[in-house]
Design a protein around this motif. Structure first.
Motif, PDB file in Angstrom:
ATOM      1  N   VAL A 238       5.302 -15.302  11.340  1.00  0.00           N
ATOM      2  CA  VAL A 238       4.600 -13.776  12.116  1.00  0.00           C
ATOM      3  C   VAL A 238       4.059 -13.985  13.071  1.00  0.00           C
ATOM      4  CG1 VAL A 238       3.388 -12.334  11.324  1.00  0.00           C
ATOM      5  CG2 VAL A 238       4.498 -12.822   9.648  1.00  0.00           C
ATOM      6  N   ASP A 239       3.489 -15.137  13.168  1.00  0.00           N
ATOM      7  CA  ASP A 239       2.942 -14.752  15.344  1.00  0.00           C
ATOM      8  C   ASP A 239       3.599 -14.781  15.911  1.00  0.00           C
ATOM      9  OD1 ASP A 239      -0.262 -14.758  14.135  1.00  0.00           O
ATOM     10  OD2 ASP A 239      -0.016 -17.032  14.338  1.00  0.00           O
ATOM     11  N   GLU A 240       5.005 -15.923  15.648  1.00  0.00           N
ATOM     12  CA  GLU A 240       5.508 -15.356  16.550  1.00  0.00           C
ATOM     13  C   GLU A 240       6.819 -14.373  17.052  1.00  0.00           C
ATOM     14  OE1 GLU A 240       7.671 -20.629  16.782  1.00  0.00           O
ATOM     15  OE2 GLU A 240       7.094 -19.156  15.311  1.00  0.00           O
ATOM     16  N   THR A 241       6.995 -13.510  15.842  1.00  0.00           N
ATOM     17  CA  THR A 241       7.917 -12.491  15.243  1.00  0.00           C
ATOM     18  C   THR A 241       7.037 -11.529  15.995  1.00  0.00           C
ATOM     19  OG1 THR A 241       8.518 -13.030  12.983  1.00  0.00           O
ATOM     20  CG2 THR A 241       8.290 -10.598  13.954  1.00  0.00           C
ATOM     21  N   MET A 242       5.730 -11.532  16.156  1.00  0.00           N
ATOM     22  CA  MET A 242       4.734 -10.395  16.552  1.00  0.00           C
ATOM     23  C   MET A 242       4.894 -10.474  18.154  1.00  0.00           C
ATOM     24  SD  MET A 242       4.447  -8.506  14.443  1.00  0.00           S
ATOM     25  CE  MET A 242       3.800  -7.486  15.293  1.00  0.00           C
ATOM     26  N   LEU A 324       0.680 -10.864  22.971  1.00  0.00           N
ATOM     27  CA  LEU A 324       1.486 -11.465  23.951  1.00  0.00           C
ATOM     28  C   LEU A 324       0.938 -13.448  24.452  1.00  0.00           C
ATOM     29  CD1 LEU A 324       1.883  -8.748  26.357  1.00  0.00           C
ATOM     30  CD2 LEU A 324       3.986  -9.934  25.336  1.00  0.00           C
ATOM     31  N   GLN A 325      -0.704 -12.985  23.870  1.00  0.00           N
ATOM     32  CA  GLN A 325      -1.716 -14.216  24.229  1.00  0.00           C
ATOM     33  C   GLN A 325      -0.482 -15.491  23.650  1.00  0.00           C
ATOM     34  OE1 GLN A 325      -3.535 -15.161  26.815  1.00  0.00           O
ATOM     35  NE2 GLN A 325      -3.348 -13.012  27.677  1.00  0.00           N
ATOM     36  N   TYR A 326       0.301 -15.577  22.460  1.00  0.00           N
ATOM     37  CA  TYR A 326       0.513 -16.124  21.485  1.00  0.00           C
ATOM     38  C   TYR A 326       1.487 -16.502  22.252  1.00  0.00           C
ATOM     39  CZ  TYR A 326       1.695 -18.997  17.551  1.00  0.00           C
ATOM     40  OH  TYR A 326       1.693 -19.790  16.384  1.00  0.00           O
ATOM     41  N   LEU A 331       4.723 -21.847  24.429  1.00  0.00           N
ATOM     42  CA  LEU A 331       4.445 -23.030  25.534  1.00  0.00           C
ATOM     43  C   LEU A 331       3.572 -24.737  24.783  1.00  0.00           C
ATOM     44  CD1 LEU A 331       4.257 -20.630  28.267  1.00  0.00           C
ATOM     45  CD2 LEU A 331       6.345 -21.421  27.572  1.00  0.00           C
ATOM     46  N   GLU A 332       2.621 -24.128  24.403  1.00  0.00           N
ATOM     47  CA  GLU A 332       2.301 -25.107  24.318  1.00  0.00           C
ATOM     48  C   GLU A 332       3.153 -26.039  23.208  1.00  0.00           C
ATOM     49  OE1 GLU A 332      -2.162 -26.594  23.011  1.00  0.00           O
ATOM     50  OE2 GLU A 332      -1.965 -24.791  24.430  1.00  0.00           O
ATOM     51  N   ASN A 333       3.556 -25.810  22.149  1.00  0.00           N
ATOM     52  CA  ASN A 333       3.430 -26.254  20.794  1.00  0.00           C
ATOM     53  C   ASN A 333       4.800 -26.474  20.972  1.00  0.00           C
ATOM     54  OD1 ASN A 333       0.862 -26.132  19.885  1.00  0.00           O
ATOM     55  ND2 ASN A 333       1.356 -24.607  18.945  1.00  0.00           N
ATOM     56  N   GLY A 334       5.834 -25.598  21.086  1.00  0.00           N
ATOM     57  CA  GLY A 334       7.211 -25.742  21.006  1.00  0.00           C
ATOM     58  C   GLY A 334       7.179 -24.735  20.524  1.00  0.00           C
ATOM     59  N   LEU A 341      13.272 -30.283  15.407  1.00  0.00           N
ATOM     60  CA  LEU A 341      14.056 -31.316  16.006  1.00  0.00           C
ATOM     61  C   LEU A 341      12.719 -31.943  15.847  1.00  0.00           C
ATOM     62  CD1 LEU A 341      15.905 -30.046  18.620  1.00  0.00           C
ATOM     63  CD2 LEU A 341      16.761 -31.567  17.119  1.00  0.00           C
ATOM     64  N   ALA A 342      11.047 -31.764  15.638  1.00  0.00           N
ATOM     65  CA  ALA A 342      10.683 -32.868  15.831  1.00  0.00           C
ATOM     66  C   ALA A 342      10.498 -33.301  14.400  1.00  0.00           C
ATOM     67  CB  ALA A 342       8.968 -32.263  16.496  1.00  0.00           C
ATOM     68  N   VAL A 343      10.893 -32.080  13.208  1.00  0.00           N
ATOM     69  CA  VAL A 343      10.648 -32.977  11.594  1.00  0.00           C
ATOM     70  C   VAL A 343      11.388 -33.524  11.500  1.00  0.00           C
ATOM     71  CG1 VAL A 343      10.521 -31.689   9.443  1.00  0.00           C
ATOM     72  CG2 VAL A 343       8.651 -31.466  10.962  1.00  0.00           C
ATOM     73  N   TYR A 344      12.939 -33.614  12.357  1.00  0.00           N
ATOM     74  CA  TYR A 344      13.901 -34.388  11.402  1.00  0.00           C
ATOM     75  C   TYR A 344      14.074 -35.500  12.038  1.00  0.00           C
ATOM     76  CZ  TYR A 344      18.827 -35.089  11.560  1.00  0.00           C
ATOM     77  OH  TYR A 344      19.922 -36.363  11.281  1.00  0.00           O
ATOM     78  N   GLN A 345      13.422 -35.910  13.446  1.00  0.00           N
ATOM     79  CA  GLN A 345      13.491 -37.250  14.030  1.00  0.00           C
ATOM     80  C   GLN A 345      12.419 -38.105  13.583  1.00  0.00           C
ATOM     81  OE1 GLN A 345      13.150 -35.371  18.186  1.00  0.00           O
ATOM     82  NE2 GLN A 345      15.291 -34.909  18.025  1.00  0.00           N
TER      83      GLN A 345
END
Length: 365
Positions: A238-242, A324-326, A331-334, A341-345
């Motif tokens: 939800v944070d990304e959507t917002m 917007l701060q999110y 940028l930090e967490n991907g 991709l990280a979970v898959y690897q």
């Protein structure tokens, strides 16, 4: 003054928790949700998709409350049926050939016309409406904001897998959708009249029966007083959507403000903007995009930070600074794609990816 009201639509995957495959919910989630939220929850062409849409919201705070509520309701109803929902641009491994089409004349008509392009269109997006009262102003802002679409798209990339393959793209969803006509970055229109003439010609020549069959990454909505942004993958959080909602709202407000001051951003051609869209789909936030003003490649991350600077003078009036701060967290967490991709690897296991997506979809609710 324009209010820049908001409407947010998200498309979710319906998942069998045992097989982790996409599965039909036989419209039971929609039927149940409509008793609670009336027409805010809808069926989509494929039976494994549920679409939710907020009411008109005055600001990102209202929109966040509605987006959260709708995710919670749909997840609870899915849970009651022994199913889960997930938010990503594509399912990591399910094949479209095994998925059922919703029993509705409109969808049968689209499949009949589009054939495999429609049947294989098993993708999940985020659509953001920003209220613009004047259609003249709406086409002006839609023209100018096209340049920034790849920047926000790069942040939203959340579909690296398709039918059990690592596609090498951060967002394969748009590659699937490109098989449809009238998709992608639209052309520049010199006026709303020119746009209306274009639509009328398509209707007159039986290309389309209404303007909703124009599926561009951004469009002046045919029925609402909004600009509709359609480029983003459905975000996991939800944070990304917002964040993307806030970015689109701020861009509209900024371009509106420039216009009020007799200034405008440069209009670039579709051909140039498409170069950046391609890079966003392929590399997400880890590649380079072209700064057309400087005529050089620049790290995508620095262009995204420039975008935040560009809109900075309107965000406090809109009240969306926190959302917007999110961007800095992404940028930090991907992006969603980077995290999938990280979970898959870790174990090369797609079931792990699906479990990760379904858990993240309800994070913070």
């Amino acid at each position: 003054m324009n209010e820049f009201t908001l409407g947010v639509e998200e498309e979710f995957m319906v998942i069998d928790p045992v097989t982790r495959e996409l599965t039909s919910h036989e419209q039971k989630i929609v039927d149940g949700a409509q008793k609670i939220h009336e027409d805010q929850v809808k069926a989509e062409m494929h039976q494994a998709v549920v679409e939710v849409g907020t009411h008109i919201c005055r600001n990102t705070e209202e929109a966040r409350a509605e987006v959260s509520k709708l995710r919670t309701t749909v997840a609870q109803l899915a849970g009651d049926l022994g199913l889960r929902i997930g938010a990503a641009g594509t399912h990591p491994f399910s094949h479209w050939q095994t998925q059922l089409i919703t029993d509705h004349p409109r969808y049968f008509e689209i499949v009949d016309e589009m054939q495999e392009a429609a049947r294989s269109n098993l993708i999940f997006g985020l659509h953001v409406h920003v209220g613009i009262q004047s259609r003249d102003m709406a086409i002006h802002i839609a023209n100018q904001v096209r340049y920034f679409l790849p920047h926000v798209y790069a942040l939203s990339t959340n579909s690296p897998f398709w039918e059990g393959r690592n596609t090498g793209f951060k967002s394969f969803r748009t590659k699937v959708f490109d098989k449809f006509p009238r998709t992608g970055i639209p052309d520049f229109f010199s006026s709303i009249e020119e746009y209306d003439s274009y639509v009328k010609l398509l209707v007159k020549t039986n290309c389309i029966d209404n303007a909703k069959k124009i599926w561009w990454d951004i469009r002046v909505h045919p029925f609402f007083e909004t600009i509709e942004f359609r480029i983003c993958d459905c975000p996991m959080l939800v944070d990304e959507t917002m964040t993307f909602v806030a970015l689109f709202q701020a861009l509209c407000a900024k371009l509106y403000k420039l216009r009020q001051n007799n200034m405008k951003f440069i209009n670039y051609t579709r051909a140039l903007i498409n170069e950046n869209k391609w890079r966003a789909a392929r590399y997400g936030i880890d590649g380079k995009m072209i700064d057309f003003g400087k005529e050089m490649e620049v790290n995508t991350r620095s262009l995204i930070l420039e975008l935040l600077d560009f809109v900075d003078d309107v965000v406090d009036d809109l009240g969306c600074r926190d959302d917007l701060q999110y961007v800095h967290q992404i940028l930090e967490n991907g992006t969603g794609a980077d995290r999938q991709l990280a979970v898959y690897q870790q174990n090369n296991n797609f079931a792990d990816v699906v479990d990760y997506i379904t858990s993240q979809t309800l994070k913070g609710l």
